[in-house]
Design a protein around this motif. Structure first.
Motif, PDB file in Angstrom:
ATOM      1  N   VAL A 163       0.856  -1.183   0.000  1.00 60.06           N
ATOM      2  CA  VAL A 163       0.000   0.000   0.000  1.00 60.06           C
ATOM      3  C   VAL A 163       0.890   1.230   0.000  1.00 60.06           C
ATOM      4  CG1 VAL A 163      -1.805   1.265   1.242  1.00 60.06           C
ATOM      5  CG2 VAL A 163      -1.787  -1.243   1.249  1.00 60.06           C
ATOM      6  N   GLY A 164       0.637   2.155  -0.920  1.00 62.22           N
ATOM      7  CA  GLY A 164       1.528   3.291  -1.051  1.00 62.22           C
ATOM      8  C   GLY A 164       0.809   4.606  -1.255  1.00 62.22           C
ATOM      9  N   LEU A 165       1.577   5.689  -1.147  1.00 59.59           N
ATOM     10  CA  LEU A 165       1.111   7.053  -1.374  1.00 59.59           C
ATOM     11  C   LEU A 165       2.000   7.708  -2.421  1.00 59.59           C
ATOM     12  CD1 LEU A 165       0.747   8.246   2.348  1.00 59.59           C
ATOM     13  CD2 LEU A 165      -1.075   7.348   0.888  1.00 59.59           C
ATOM     14  N   ALA A 166       1.383   8.531  -3.277  1.00 54.68           N
ATOM     15  CA  ALA A 166       2.133   9.317  -4.257  1.00 54.68           C
ATOM     16  C   ALA A 166       1.296  10.531  -4.622  1.00 54.68           C
ATOM     17  CB  ALA A 166       2.446   8.498  -5.502  1.00 54.68           C
ATOM     18  N   PHE A 169      -2.690  10.690  -4.326  1.00 52.98           N
ATOM     19  CA  PHE A 169      -3.290   9.372  -4.518  1.00 52.98           C
ATOM     20  C   PHE A 169      -2.778   8.337  -3.511  1.00 52.98           C
ATOM     21  CE2 PHE A 169      -3.274  11.291  -8.811  1.00 52.98           C
ATOM     22  CZ  PHE A 169      -4.639  11.312  -9.018  1.00 52.98           C
ATOM     23  N   SER A 170      -3.656   7.388  -3.209  1.00 59.48           N
ATOM     24  CA  SER A 170      -3.277   6.139  -2.551  1.00 59.48           C
ATOM     25  C   SER A 170      -3.413   5.017  -3.566  1.00 59.48           C
ATOM     26  CB  SER A 170      -4.188   5.855  -1.348  1.00 59.48           C
ATOM     27  OG  SER A 170      -3.911   6.725  -0.271  1.00 59.48           O
ATOM     28  N   GLY A 171      -2.711   3.906  -3.325  1.00 57.17           N
ATOM     29  CA  GLY A 171      -2.802   2.782  -4.246  1.00 57.17           C
ATOM     30  C   GLY A 171      -2.270   1.513  -3.626  1.00 57.17           C
ATOM     31  N   VAL A 172      -2.617   0.387  -4.249  1.00 57.72           N
ATOM     32  CA  VAL A 172      -2.154  -0.926  -3.814  1.00 57.72           C
ATOM     33  C   VAL A 172      -1.559  -1.635  -5.023  1.00 57.72           C
ATOM     34  CG1 VAL A 172      -2.757  -3.105  -2.726  1.00 57.72           C
ATOM     35  CG2 VAL A 172      -4.023  -1.032  -2.114  1.00 57.72           C
ATOM     36  N   TYR A 173      -0.327  -2.088  -4.909  1.00 56.74           N
ATOM     37  CA  TYR A 173       0.325  -2.785  -6.020  1.00 56.74           C
ATOM     38  C   TYR A 173      -0.322  -4.157  -6.202  1.00 56.74           C
ATOM     39  CZ  TYR A 173       4.065   0.673  -6.354  1.00 56.74           C
ATOM     40  OH  TYR A 173       4.785   1.831  -6.552  1.00 56.74           O
ATOM     41  N   LEU A 183       5.782   3.567   0.510  1.00 55.80           N
ATOM     42  CA  LEU A 183       5.085   2.393   1.030  1.00 55.80           C
ATOM     43  C   LEU A 183       4.782   2.555   2.511  1.00 55.80           C
ATOM     44  CD1 LEU A 183       7.112  -0.439  -0.743  1.00 55.80           C
ATOM     45  CD2 LEU A 183       5.134   0.859  -1.572  1.00 55.80           C
ATOM     46  N   ILE A 184       3.498   2.424   2.871  1.00 57.95           N
ATOM     47  CA  ILE A 184       3.106   2.607   4.271  1.00 57.95           C
ATOM     48  C   ILE A 184       2.538   1.329   4.892  1.00 57.95           C
ATOM     49  CG2 ILE A 184       2.691   5.076   3.985  1.00 57.95           C
ATOM     50  CD1 ILE A 184      -0.316   4.452   3.876  1.00 57.95           C
ATOM     51  N   GLY A 185       2.322   0.288   4.101  1.00 58.02           N
ATOM     52  CA  GLY A 185       1.782  -0.946   4.659  1.00 58.02           C
ATOM     53  C   GLY A 185       1.583  -1.993   3.593  1.00 58.02           C
ATOM     54  N   HIS A 186       0.889  -3.086   3.975  1.00 58.68           N
ATOM     55  CA  HIS A 186       0.585  -4.126   3.005  1.00 58.68           C
ATOM     56  C   HIS A 186      -0.758  -4.750   3.360  1.00 58.68           C
ATOM     57  CE1 HIS A 186       2.075  -6.924   6.121  1.00 58.68           C
ATOM     58  NE2 HIS A 186       1.333  -7.828   5.508  1.00 58.68           N
TER      59      HIS A 186
END
Length: 616
Positions: A163-166, A169-173, A183-186
């Motif tokens: 789980v990331g920030l850019a 936006f937030s997003g999940v690979y 990357l802030i989590g999974h």
């Protein structure tokens, strides 16, 4: 929202880019156009929402003037869109907040780790658009305090579920890939699963909420934090009201061609597979909402011709041969045909040797061997097999998408090739091959429609683009042709700006900061973040797909008027595909104009050239 709020920008023969000004405008436009499409009021092939734009492709987008005339009505369809928005289920994603960059994000924002988590889980997100990879969703609506830049150095490998920030936006690979998000989590939620319908957990317009799993909040290298998050993940976390992550063993699960397909008869064995020999068909159009680009055969005309020659239906898959020698052994009596890049082809067996003709069907008997040399001109050859090449379908297609990782792997030594049952009729009549395919050190002219971002370069940029021959580099592939020459420079006022991600069309000529253009081909990404100065005409894409390393390319920008668009045939006819704007960044709905002077070489022509004369 009305049409006055939206600017139409040309994006090739079959697409227009709706510039909505901001993310909120793009979301509204996408919602209303998608509702109109579902209601049968808008005939198009794809909608690609992005940060500030919506790319409309196919169907009525081939006639920009007509589409512009209808835009006011379409974008004011608020009641239908609003009612549909109320029905959108919410997807809940449980997250272990243990990302490598969590402490760095806290430092950048001036918040504590716990406050970062609280703000991330308190927000309610909307899937603004998809891109980068199948199933990757850009989530808007986050807390402005968590707006952080991408990492200065992207990681070469990020695990699926990160789980990331850019930026905003937030997003999940959805799968393992390189990336530069913080990357802030999974999460254990599966974002992309081909055994699920639909495969993507998150789709444009959907709603998303993150919840923290208990006792899982900690910064990179920090001690485990107590009282991890604002709430415990519910038992149904990662599911939506429509059960998007229903178990694959549900009794009522529908069996699809993607999950079940009978094997065909053994036809060929790969003795020498060649470099990058792939199974291809017409691809996967219409799946932009899943984050999937069309892909398919790079030279569509060669695929269609080869299939006609052996009597196959248009949907049949074939082999796309790249560079290097290929040797195949027949395991049955077969009918085959070659199209595209010509190459030496010889059949050998118990009855001796003979040449395999190009442009007509030929027979092989069991035990005979077909030996193919390197292309004499062009780059890619299509080998069709009567009945088609049979492989398990992925999202309705046999095509190998090298960027998205969909479809079969490249042909391997000893691999068996099976024939399907995609026979449509008798073997076709011979079709002579065209002799104008590109060669190294020779010049090929490609016609190009300026836009959607030619205004980032101005007339001087367009003149520099067409005023030189660009060299094809060895780093080119099915994703795109990388070119080198005198760099294109952005116009004054654009040089320090960043372009938010927006939809791409096949044939788009994107210009990165180094000024060296990339011409996108079949396996292009769905969206991109650099300006596109123009899009190659549909009729010339076959030449673009056949450019070998060392070939020289000259672009011929065309600016046809729109009079034919107002009186032409149906909107989904290729005859409508020539509309473009007369000058940088003009509104398609207002444009008229003439073509550029026809003093350049005719499209599809090439002539021998010494490299030093054109590498200015």
């Amino acid at each position: 929202m009305g049409s006055a709020d939206v600017r139409l920008r040309p994006a090739g023969d079959d697409a227009v880019l709706l510039d909505c000004g901001d993310l909120e405008g793009a979301l509204r436009a996408f919602s209303r156009l998608d509702a109109a499409r579902e209601a049968g009021e808008l005939r198009i092939e794809d909608l690609v929402p992005a940060a500030e734009t919506v790319l409309v492709r196919g169907g009525e987008a081939r006639a920009p003037r007509r589409l512009a005339a209808r835009l006011e009505e379409l974008l004011r369809g608020a009641e239908t869109a609003a009612a549909r928005e109320e029905e959108v289920p919410e997807t809940v994603i449980p997250v272990s907040y243990d990302g490598e960059d969590l402490a760095e994000v806290a430092s950048l924002t001036g918040l504590s780790v716990e406050e970062v988590v609280e703000r991330h889980t308190a927000a309610r997100y909307t899937v603004a658009f998809t891109g980068f990879a199948p199933g990757f969703a850009y989530l808007s609506g986050g807390d402005p305090a968590l707006d952080v830049p991408r990492r200065s150095s992207p990681r070469p490998r990020i695990e699926a579920g990160s789980v990331g920030l850019a930026g905003p936006f937030s997003g999940v690979y959805p799968r393992q890939s390189p990336g530069g998000w913080q990357l802030i989590g999974h999460t254990e939620s599966v974002l992309w699963d081909l055994d699920r319908e639909p495969p993507a957990l998150l789709m444009p317009g959907g709603r998303v909420r993150f919840v923290a799993e208990r006792e899982q909040v900690r910064g990179a290298g920090a001690d485990r934090a107590e009282g991890a998050g604002p709430e415990e993940a519910p038992d149904d976390a990662g599911r939506t009201a429509s059960s998007a992550e229903a178990s694959t063993d549900d009794a009522d699960r529908t069996e699809t061609p993607e999950t079940s397909q009978r094997p065909g008869r053994l036809a060929l064995t790969a003795v020498t597979p060649g470099l990058g020999t792939l199974v291809q068909d017409r691809g996967r159009p219409g799946l932009a909402d899943l984050g999937v680009s069309p892909s398919g055969a790079a030279d569509r005309r060669a695929l269609d011709r080869a299939n006609r020659l052996v009597g196959n239906a248009g949907r049949a898959a074939a082999l796309e041969l790249g560079a290097g020698d290929v040797v195949l052994r027949a395991e049955d009596t077969l009918v085959l045909a070659l199209a595209g890049a010509p190459r030496p082809a010889r059949i050998s067996g118990p009855r001796g040797e003979r040449l395999a003709p190009a442009g007509r069907a030929f027979r092989m008997d069991e035990g005979e061997t077909l030996s193919l040399g390197a292309p004499e001109s062009g780059l890619r050859t299509v080998l069709a097999l009567r009945g088609g090449v049979e492989v398990p379908l992925v999202l309705g297609s046999a095509a190998a998408d090298t960027l998205a990782g969909l479809g079969p792997e490249p042909l391997a030594e000893g691999e068996e090739i099976r024939a399907g049952d995609a026979v449509q009729g008798p073997v076709g009549l011979p079709e002579p091959e065209r002799a104008d395919l590109p060669r190294p050190e020779e010049e090929t002219t490609l016609r190009l429609l300026p836009g959607p971002r030619d205004d980032w370069f101005g007339e001087a940029g367009l003149e520099r683009l067409r005023g030189q021959a660009w060299r094809v580099t060895p780093r080119s592939d099915r994703v795109g042709v990388r070119l080198e020459g005198e760099p294109l420079e952005r116009a004054e006022g654009r040089r320090d700006r960043e372009l938010p991600s927006e939809g791409l069309a096949t044939g788009a000529l994107q210009v990165p900061p180094d000024g060296q253009p990339v011409l996108f081909l079949a396996d292009r990404p769905l969206t991109g973040g650099y300006p596109v100065i123009g899009v190659v005409r549909e009729e010339d894409l076959r030449l673009a797909a056949q450019l070998p390393p060392g070939a020289l390319v000259r672009f011929l920008p065309e600016r046809p008027g729109l009079a034919a668009d107002a009186e032409g045939p149906a909107a989904d006819s290729p005859a409508d595909a020539g509309s473009s704007e007369p000058g940088p960044s003009a509104d398609v709905a207002r444009t008229t104009g003439d073509s550029l002077p026809a003093s350049r070489p005719a499209p599809g022509t090439h002539r021998p050239t010494h490299a030093k004369e054109d590498r200015r």
